[in-house]
Design an enzyme around this catalytic site. Structure first.
Site, PDB file in Angstrom:
ATOM      1  N   CYS A 405       2.692  10.210  -6.859  1.00  0.00           N
ATOM      2  CA  CYS A 405       2.120  10.003  -5.525  1.00  0.00           C
ATOM      3  C   CYS A 405       2.605  11.092  -4.567  1.00  0.00           C
ATOM      4  O   CYS A 405       2.152  12.216  -4.685  1.00  0.00           O
ATOM      5  CB  CYS A 405       2.423   8.590  -5.038  1.00  0.00           C
ATOM      6  SG  CYS A 405       1.225   8.065  -3.803  1.00  0.00           S
ATOM      7  N   HIS A 531       0.235   5.387  -9.360  1.00  0.00           N
ATOM      8  CA  HIS A 531       1.585   4.896  -9.672  1.00  0.00           C
ATOM      9  C   HIS A 531       1.645   4.295 -11.082  1.00  0.00           C
ATOM     10  O   HIS A 531       1.487   3.081 -11.231  1.00  0.00           O
ATOM     11  CB  HIS A 531       2.008   3.814  -8.673  1.00  0.00           C
ATOM     12  CG  HIS A 531       2.263   4.330  -7.303  1.00  0.00           C
ATOM     13  ND1 HIS A 531       3.528   4.664  -6.859  1.00  0.00           N
ATOM     14  CD2 HIS A 531       1.411   4.579  -6.280  1.00  0.00           C
ATOM     15  CE1 HIS A 531       3.442   5.098  -5.606  1.00  0.00           C
ATOM     16  NE2 HIS A 531       2.177   5.050  -5.233  1.00  0.00           N
ATOM     17  N   GLU A 533       4.146   3.716 -12.779  1.00  0.00           N
ATOM     18  CA  GLU A 533       5.345   2.872 -12.964  1.00  0.00           C
ATOM     19  C   GLU A 533       5.044   1.384 -12.782  1.00  0.00           C
ATOM     20  O   GLU A 533       5.782   0.540 -13.296  1.00  0.00           O
ATOM     21  CB  GLU A 533       6.465   3.316 -12.005  1.00  0.00           C
ATOM     22  CG  GLU A 533       6.280   2.993 -10.522  1.00  0.00           C
ATOM     23  CD  GLU A 533       5.489   4.046  -9.761  1.00  0.00           C
ATOM     24  OE1 GLU A 533       4.700   4.780 -10.390  1.00  0.00           O
ATOM     25  OE2 GLU A 533       5.631   4.122  -8.515  1.00  0.00           O
TER      26      GLU A 533
HETATM   27  N1  GLN Z   1       2.813   9.347   1.875  1.00  0.00           N
HETATM   28  C1  GLN Z   1       1.829   9.684   0.895  1.00  0.00           C
HETATM   29  C2  GLN Z   1       0.463   9.116   1.229  1.00  0.00           C
HETATM   30  O1  GLN Z   1       0.352   8.181   1.978  1.00  0.00           O
HETATM   31  C3  GLN Z   1       2.252   9.247  -0.481  1.00  0.00           C
HETATM   32  C4  GLN Z   1       2.437   7.767  -0.642  1.00  0.00           C
HETATM   33  C5  GLN Z   1       3.237   7.348  -1.840  1.00  0.00           C
HETATM   34  O2  GLN Z   1       4.024   8.139  -2.377  1.00  0.00           O
HETATM   35  N2  GLN Z   1       3.113   6.097  -2.240  1.00  0.00           N
HETATM   36  O3  GLN Z   1      -0.522   9.579   0.737  1.00  0.00           O
END
Ligand code: GLN
Length: 556
Positions: A405, A531, A533
């Protein structure tokens, strides 16, 4: 006519005591906690559920959280650790991660209820006029809503047993309505409801004694709320002798076989096996009036434990994040690394790296000897430059790199700055004045002002190209993964990136949003907008983590 009246009166009166027929055969197990927090209610609930599942029951676990936030999505990870995201897009407590990892069954919105959610629906009903004329009160309206949310999972006809973990510690003011709801359900449903209470038996080193008084007091606190626990699970650092168990049974009003000890074990994944030895599954089924069905089928589980405990090699992975003081902030990542390690029969050692303290000057010393670098998800500006340095180090030194992410977005920013030469490239999350917004707010996010539950959340499709590391990991071109973000790769720059050697190898087929970037020249450099994970379980370790650890193992 008169008979009909008698009949109605009879059911109006006795029906209250015999509610279970109306509710079907679903059984409800509540897991409460006493004495202190952090005793591992989530792991106990997951372990018990695992054993019952292994005996052939269909089961789900739910968490009731006593805080007023509608969900933990707006909480800083320092408060309660990681925010876990379900397939259907709920931002939930990290205990749901344990439920999924243990049971291998996805959870949903309905599996996490907070006081905020309960009040929100009661207040919405009040505004609609559903309680017209009535004073809306904690009892019965809040407790009814709690009971409705508990029974909702059972009402789907999908589960034989619903396990509900009650957050907080018995005696807390904020968990009182939940305990009252449990009392009412026990009264209404009798043997279809069971309460398992988890407490602590501390060891006083000075006198060399194990003490049961805190457990007695905590059971007393439950009794004051009208709830007699059926089974007591006692966390302890030392074996509990029979006389201690007998004492607890006598003073806490439970059978001797309902006093279960839970000793500290090296890995949480051994807790179900320990509970099996204590016959927790048998005791619970007997009390619920359910047959034992079959011997628990834990073959795959035991194989996993065997691999986990007998690694043939070791790799050290750097986990770069800004919340590393609190390991719970990265719970699912840590567990995914453990699963992937077991799959590769290797022990994964984590070097926790605080991104705020990484500098160009200490990079060599900080990352030396690492076989893989993982840059973690996150929000906001703090610690960003350290993450960029970590990514550059992995890219230049050909160390397997896994960006998740924000970690993927960092990989894009680093590449833009140091390879393409756009020195001022940035994400508009960090700098909305950047001349090169290589990561930008998603179009769908531009008009959103409210923070709660408004990100791109939950499962979305991803299509990947065949000639990529990610394809090698998944072995298929199409899959769904969970998301939690507002920003995305800015496709205006795609050509520049591809020309310079960073490829977008995964896209969302509907929006063309970039889901995966890779550097084909590098041995293993993968950044994912989603994600992975959240969906790694004991029985299905996530293929990307497995591939990352495999790449780390070959990086010598
Ligand atoms: N801050 C980034 C976004 O909102 C990544 C978010 C995250 O790592 N879950 O796109």
């Amino acid at each position: 006519m008169i008979f009909k009246r008698i009949f109605i009166l009879y059911f109006a009166f006795f029906g209250q005591f015999k509610n279970h027929t109306a509710l079907g055969t679903t059984k409800y197990i509540f897991v409460t906690g006493g004495v202190t927090s952090s005793l591992g209610k989530g792991i106990l609930a997951s372990s018990l559920a695992k054993l019952l599942q292994a005996r052939g029951y269909s089961i789900t676990i739910q968490k009731l959280d006593p805080y007023i936030n509608v969900d933990p999505g707006t909480l800083n990870p320092y408060e309660h650790g990681e925010c876990f995201v379900t397939e259907d897009g709920a931002e939930t407590d990290l205990d749901l991660g344990y439920y999924e990892r243990f049971l291998n069954v996805p959870t949903s919105q309905a599996n996490n209820v907070t006081t905020g959610k309960i009040y929100q629906s009661v207040i919405n009903k009040e505004r609609r006029g559903d309680y017209l004329g009535k004073t809306v009160q904690i009892i019965p309206h809040i407790t009814d809503e709690i009971k409705r949310k508990i029974k909702f999972l059972g009402s789907k006809g999908k589960f034989d047993i619903v396990v509900t973990e009650i957050g907080g510690t018995v005696g807390d003011i904020e968990s009182l309505p939940y305990i009252e709801a449990v009392r009412q359900l026990k009264w209404e449903m009798g043997d279809d409801v069971l309460v398992v209470h988890l407490t602590l038996v501390p060891y006083l080193a000075a006198s060399g004694e194990l003490k049961t008084k805190p457990t007695q007091h905590s059971v007393k606190a439950l009794l004051e709320s009208g709830v007699q626990p059926d089974v007591l699970v006692l966390r302890t650092e030392h074996d509990l002798a029979m006389n201690i168990r007998k004492k607890v049974a006598l003073f806490c009003n439970v059978d001797i076989d309902s006093v279960v000890q839970s000793m500290d074990v090296p890995t949480i994944y051994e807790v179900p096996l320990m509970m099996l030895k204590e016959n927790l599954d048998k005791t619970v089924l007997r009390k619920l009036g359910l047959p034992l069905k079959q011997e628990p089928d834990l073959k795959a589980w035991n194989e996993f434990i065997h691999k986990l405990k007998n690694p043939t090699s070791e790799v050290e992975i750097g986990l770069v994040g800004k919340y590393v003081e609190l390991h719970d902030a990265y719970k699912s990542i840590v567990e995914s690394l453990i699963h992937a390690g077991a799959m590769n029969e290797c022990k994964v050692k984590i070097r926790w790296i605080h991104s705020e303290v990484v500098t160009e000057e200490n990079a060599e010393e900080t990352f030396k000897g690492l076989k893989g670098i993982l840059v973690a998800p996150g929000f906001g500006h703090r610690g960003i430059e350290g993450k960029i340095i970590a990514t550059r180090y992995a890219r230049e030194n050909k160390i397997p790199f896994f960006g998740i992410c924000l970690g993927m977005q960092i990989a894009v920013i680093e590449f833009a700055r140091n390879v393409i030469g756009l020195k001022l490239a940035d994400s508009t999350e960090m700098n909305d004045k950047t001349p090169y917004p290589v990561i930008d707010l998603m179009e769908a996010q531009k008009d959103i002002t409210e923070k709660g539950g408004t990100m791109r959340l939950g499962g979305y499709d991803c299509r990947i190209v065949k000639d990529s590391n990610i394809y090698k990991a998944y072995g298929k071109e199409h899959f769904k993964e969970r998301h939690r973000h507002r920003y995305e790769f800015n496709n205006d720059y795609l050509n520049d990136f591809e020309k310079a050697g960073m490829k977008a190898v995964g896209h969302n087929p509907d929006t063309n949003l970039v889901e995966v970037v890779e550097i084909p020249e590098h041995p293993w450099f993968v950044g994912v907008q989603f994600h992975p994970e959240y969906s790694s379980t004991v029985l299905n370790p996530h293929p990307l983590f497995v591939a990352f650890i495999k790449a780390a193992l070959t990086n010598n």
